[in-house]
Design a protein around this motif. Structure first.
Motif, short mmCIF file in Angstrom:
data_model
loop_
_atom_site.label_atom_id
_atom_site.label_comp_id
_atom_site.label_asym_id
_atom_site.label_seq_id
_atom_site.Cartn_x
_atom_site.Cartn_y
_atom_site.Cartn_z
N ASN B 172 0.82 -1.21 0.00
CA ASN B 172 0.00 0.00 0.00
C ASN B 172 0.86 1.26 0.00
O ASN B 172 0.56 2.23 -0.69
CB ASN B 172 -0.93 0.02 1.21
CG ASN B 172 -2.09 -0.94 1.03
OD1 ASN B 172 -2.49 -1.23 -0.09
ND2 ASN B 172 -2.62 -1.44 2.13
N ARG B 173 1.93 1.23 0.79
CA ARG B 173 2.80 2.41 0.87
C ARG B 173 3.55 2.62 -0.45
O ARG B 173 3.74 3.74 -0.91
CB ARG B 173 3.78 2.24 2.03
CG ARG B 173 4.52 3.49 2.36
CD ARG B 173 5.43 3.27 3.54
NE ARG B 173 4.73 3.37 4.81
CZ ARG B 173 5.27 3.01 5.97
NH1 ARG B 173 6.49 2.51 6.02
NH2 ARG B 173 4.60 3.15 7.08
N GLU B 175 2.50 1.70 -3.46
CA GLU B 175 1.61 2.21 -4.48
C GLU B 175 1.22 3.66 -4.19
O GLU B 175 1.05 4.46 -5.11
CB GLU B 175 0.36 1.33 -4.61
CG GLU B 175 -0.43 1.75 -5.83
CD GLU B 175 -1.19 0.62 -6.48
OE1 GLU B 175 -2.36 0.48 -6.15
OE2 GLU B 175 -0.62 -0.09 -7.33
N ALA B 176 1.12 4.03 -2.90
CA ALA B 176 0.83 5.43 -2.57
C ALA B 176 1.97 6.33 -3.05
O ALA B 176 1.73 7.45 -3.50
CB ALA B 176 0.62 5.58 -1.06
N ALA B 177 3.20 5.84 -2.97
CA ALA B 177 4.34 6.63 -3.46
C ALA B 177 4.30 6.72 -4.99
O ALA B 177 4.51 7.80 -5.56
CB ALA B 177 5.65 6.02 -3.00
N ALA B 187 10.12 4.42 -4.94
CA ALA B 187 9.06 3.88 -4.08
C ALA B 187 9.58 2.77 -3.16
O ALA B 187 8.98 2.51 -2.13
CB ALA B 187 7.90 3.35 -4.95
#
Lengths: 190, 274
Positions: B172-173, B175-177, B187
């Motif tokens: 999740n982190r 893909e958020a980046a 990322a």
């Protein structure tokens, strides 16, 4: 996830409404080119997204994920993250204010905030890129009602910015958006 | 067991003090089977049902090591660096498959691992040869190359295994980046560092405690073979320090190339269901 979707999203605030598992999140990820469709074409302002630089596209149409996933560091580190990726710097104050967070948040550790505050940090770091479009994936699904109100107020204050809000909540869709697209089981139904 | 040491010409020592030679007779080897009999007796007495496995282990160790002994003897006799290179390439191949099985969750990990092992072996062997630490002879290149490749294999496998765990946990982190315009490398920057660390820390810790907690194998072998303790220590230090360099290089190459398997060219995290 999605099948036979033929959809044009206009400028302004659009809500994509549907039950969970209906393909709403996939639609946003296609718009941002975090995923590619097996068949068919996604266009952004008339251009096939596959012809665009994906990194530039994602700064023009910024996606805010459903679950807050801040990077390690302070709130200011998170808000400046997008700019620093390109070796630039930015003032976190204005994006924080737009997201409904006071300047005193800047120095706080992002991971120590409540989920609702973290969600607004995620919104602020998207706004810091000054995008043309915000793509919001269930912006309040992980939040309690009080925090939901704060995030919705922040979104309502972004007058003039184009939004695509994915939600399963019809009343939220109507509160945040001027047009509503309904999808179910991977198809547009209304 | 008799140790012959070249005490006659102490000045003739070359770079490495590998002067002692040892004669071990088959009778002496057979005598060690008494200890296997002890293990078998324990197994019988406590009904551990390990006698068959013990027998198989003894047979396999005898056959495998004897075969390897003849192979190494043949390589030493050939005195050909091409044969050495072929043997080291074979070790890289086996090491790549072994590390690959540990890093199964990393898509397309074979080439990063193969490059990590071959480049780290080539660079570290090249450096120790260039510095004159070892002579370019099969007697040094085969065992040192084997140690370098074996340790590089472990480091690359551990680092990539950790990388796969990190990518799964932090999807999740990541893909958020990406959603903010990060490249796939940006990322995963923090994850690469942590994965590299986890690949290197075992050897670094082992090097820190060497001699305190356990005696490293080369030193034990040299002492048993009759070498002077300080000679054994010097050779062991050369090997440990060589291994540190090669393992760092192998881990770096493995994670720097390995992370790409999780992404498309368009900086998309593959198979991520948000």
């Amino acid at each position: 996830m999605l099948n036979g979707v033929d959809l044009a999203i206009a400028e302004g605030a659009t809500a994509v409404l549907g039950p969970s598992g209906s393909g709403k999140s996939t639609l946003l990820r296609l718009l941002d080119r975090l995923a590619d469709p097996d068949r068919g074409t996604v266009r952004f302002r008339g251009e096939d997204v596959r012809a665009l630089d994906p990194l530039a596209l994602r700064r023009r149409a910024v996606l805010v994920p459903q679950l807050p996933a801040p990077t390690p560091g302070t709130v200011a580190d998170n808000v400046c993250y997008g700019a620093r990726l390109r070796g630039e710097d930015t003032d976190p104050a204005r994006p924080l204010e737009l997201a409904g967070l006071g300047p005193d948040y800047a120095g706080r550790e992002a991971s120590r905030l409540s989920v609702g505050e973290q969600q607004r940090v995620m919104l602020a770091r998207a706004l810091a890129l000054e995008p043309e479009v915000l793509l919001l994936d269930e912006p309040t699904a992980a939040l309690d009602p009080g925090a939901r109100g704060a995030v919705e107020d922040a979104l309502a204050g972004l007058a003039g910015m184009s939004l695509v809000v994915v939600t399963h909540d019809r009343s939220q869709a109507e509160r945040l958006a001027s047009s509503v697209v309904e999808i179910d089981a991977g198809r547009v139904v209304g | 067991m008799r140790t012959r040491q070249s005490r006659v010409l102490p000045l003739e020592r070359s770079v490495l003090p590998l002067s002692p030679t040892v004669d071990v007779t088959l009778g002496e080897v057979a005598a060690a089977l008494v200890l296997v009999a002890l293990a078998a007796a324990v197994s019988l007495w406590r009904r551990a049902d390990l006698e068959r496995d013990l027998g198989l282990a003894v047979l396999r160790s005898f056959l495998q090591l004897t075969a390897v002994g003849y192979l190494i003897q043949a390589i030493f006799d050939s005195d050909s660096l091409w044969v050495v290179a072929a043997l080291l390439a074979g070790m890289v191949g086996v090491g790549t498959l072994t590390a690959r099985s540990r890093a199964r969750a990393v898509p397309g990990a074979v080439w990063p691992i193969a490059l990590a092992l071959s480049v780290s072996a080539a660079v570290t062997l090249g450096i120790v040869l260039a510095l004159g630490v070892f002579e370019p002879e099969p007697r040094y290149l085969v065992p040192v190359g084997g140690m370098v490749i074996g340790n590089a294999m472990t480091a690359a496998g551990v680092a990539l295994n950790r990388l796969a765990d990190e990518v799964r946990d932090q999807a999740n982190r990541i893909e958020a980046a990406l959603a903010l315009g990060a490249t796939s490398r940006q990322a995963v920057a923090g994850l690469l560092t942590r994965s590299l660390r986890s690949g290197l820390i075992p050897l670094i810790d082992q090097t820190k405690t060497t001699g305190l907690v356990s005696f490293p194998g080369v030193m034990v072998g040299m002492l048993v073979a009759g070498a002077e303790p300080l000679d054994a220590v010097r050779l062991q230090l050369i090997l440990l320090w060589t291994l540190l360099g090669s393992v760092a290089l192998a881990g770096l190459i493995a994670v720097s190339l390995g992370y790409r398997g999780f992404f498309t060219r368009a900086h998309q995290l593959i198979d991520h269901q948000a």
